[in-house]
Design an enzyme around this catalytic site. Structure first.
Site, mmCIF file in Angstrom:
data_model
loop_
_atom_site.group_PDB
_atom_site.id
_atom_site.type_symbol
_atom_site.label_atom_id
_atom_site.label_comp_id
_atom_site.label_asym_id
_atom_site.label_seq_id
_atom_site.Cartn_x
_atom_site.Cartn_y
_atom_site.Cartn_z
ATOM 1 N N GLY A 46 73.558 -45.998 30.890
ATOM 2 C CA GLY A 46 72.660 -46.714 30.005
ATOM 3 C C GLY A 46 71.263 -46.739 30.593
ATOM 4 N N GLN A 51 62.798 -49.606 31.707
ATOM 5 C CA GLN A 51 63.047 -49.008 33.014
ATOM 6 C C GLN A 51 62.205 -47.757 33.261
ATOM 7 O OE1 GLN A 51 67.506 -49.308 32.208
ATOM 8 N NE2 GLN A 51 67.398 -49.249 34.450
ATOM 9 N N LEU A 112 70.264 -48.334 37.412
ATOM 10 C CA LEU A 112 69.400 -47.254 37.871
ATOM 11 C C LEU A 112 68.095 -47.774 38.469
ATOM 12 C CD1 LEU A 112 69.870 -44.671 34.964
ATOM 13 C CD2 LEU A 112 70.914 -44.647 37.242
ATOM 14 N N HIS A 153 73.931 -55.417 29.218
ATOM 15 C CA HIS A 153 73.118 -55.119 30.405
ATOM 16 C C HIS A 153 71.777 -54.510 29.990
ATOM 17 C CE1 HIS A 153 72.637 -53.514 34.646
ATOM 18 N NE2 HIS A 153 71.824 -52.710 33.975
ATOM 19 N N GLU A 154 71.827 -53.510 29.116
ATOM 20 C CA GLU A 154 70.597 -52.822 28.709
ATOM 21 C C GLU A 154 69.706 -53.710 27.843
ATOM 22 O OE1 GLU A 154 69.779 -50.259 30.306
ATOM 23 O OE2 GLU A 154 71.755 -49.868 31.126
ATOM 24 N N HIS A 157 67.484 -55.865 29.849
ATOM 25 C CA HIS A 157 66.261 -55.197 30.322
ATOM 26 C C HIS A 157 65.114 -55.392 29.334
ATOM 27 C CE1 HIS A 157 67.317 -53.114 34.005
ATOM 28 N NE2 HIS A 157 68.423 -52.621 33.447
#
Length: 185
Positions: A46, A51, A112, A153-154, A157
């Site tokens: 993902g 990011q 990441l 999770h994404e 962000h």
């Protein structure tokens, strides 16, 4: 397509709240392609636009076919190996919103943008999300297990939240100290 540079913790830009995408045009579609290319090149499952320093509500995800493949990735993502887990579920979420969630599951997560660190995080194990796809079409998706965890999770962000924010203050402090030492070399 190109591989984009990924921001690394503790970069303050990771805390930026992403903006709503008004129009899904060629620029957004190119960003999506580049994000997939970047995610695959870094062996991720993902990636949020935040990011890659594009503060727009865009997320790409491609979870492995099985929990075994995911565990393989966690153990071997930094190592050379001939076995490659199967991935073939690319999903794009533009302006995503979680409409429903229930259940709880603790899952080991990595990121990441947070190098060489994994930790258990408690999240909902069933969600319903609504978003636009890469063509600008509205869709709704019910997700469970790893896919639900990855989406949450994404989407964090996009709000400037990292998975490490769910950890104790002591663990966060230790990670920050370790990361600063790694940066200094």
């Amino acid at each position: 397509m190109m591989i984009l540079p990924i921001l690394n913790y503790p970069d303050k830009r990771l805390r930026t709240k992403a903006k709503h995408v008004d129009v899904v045009d060629k620029t957004i579609q190119t960003l999506i392609k580049d994000m997939f290319e970047t995610m695959y090149a870094k062996d991720g499952i993902g990636l949020a636009a935040t990011q890659v320093d594009q503060h727009l509500q865009v997320v790409v995800i491609d979870v492995p076919d099985s929990q075994d493949d995911y565990q393989f990735l966690l153990k071997n993502c930094q190592k050379d190996s001939h076995k490659q887990p199967q991935k073939h579920h690319p999903l794009c979420f533009i302006n995503p919103k979680i409409k429903e969630k229930d259940g709880q599951e603790k899952h080991i997560e990595g990121c990441l943008s947070v190098l060489d660190f994994q930790a258990g995080v408690q999240r909902s194990n069933h969600i319903k999300v609504e978003a636009l796809n890469e063509k600008g079409e509205v869709f709704t998706l019910q997700a469970t297990g790893l896919l639900a965890i990855c989406i949450q999770h994404e989407l964090d962000h996009l709000k400037g939240i990292l998975f490490i924010d769910y950890l104790s203050k002591l663990k966060q402090k230790r990670l920050l100290e370790k990361t600063k030492k790694m940066i200094k070399g």
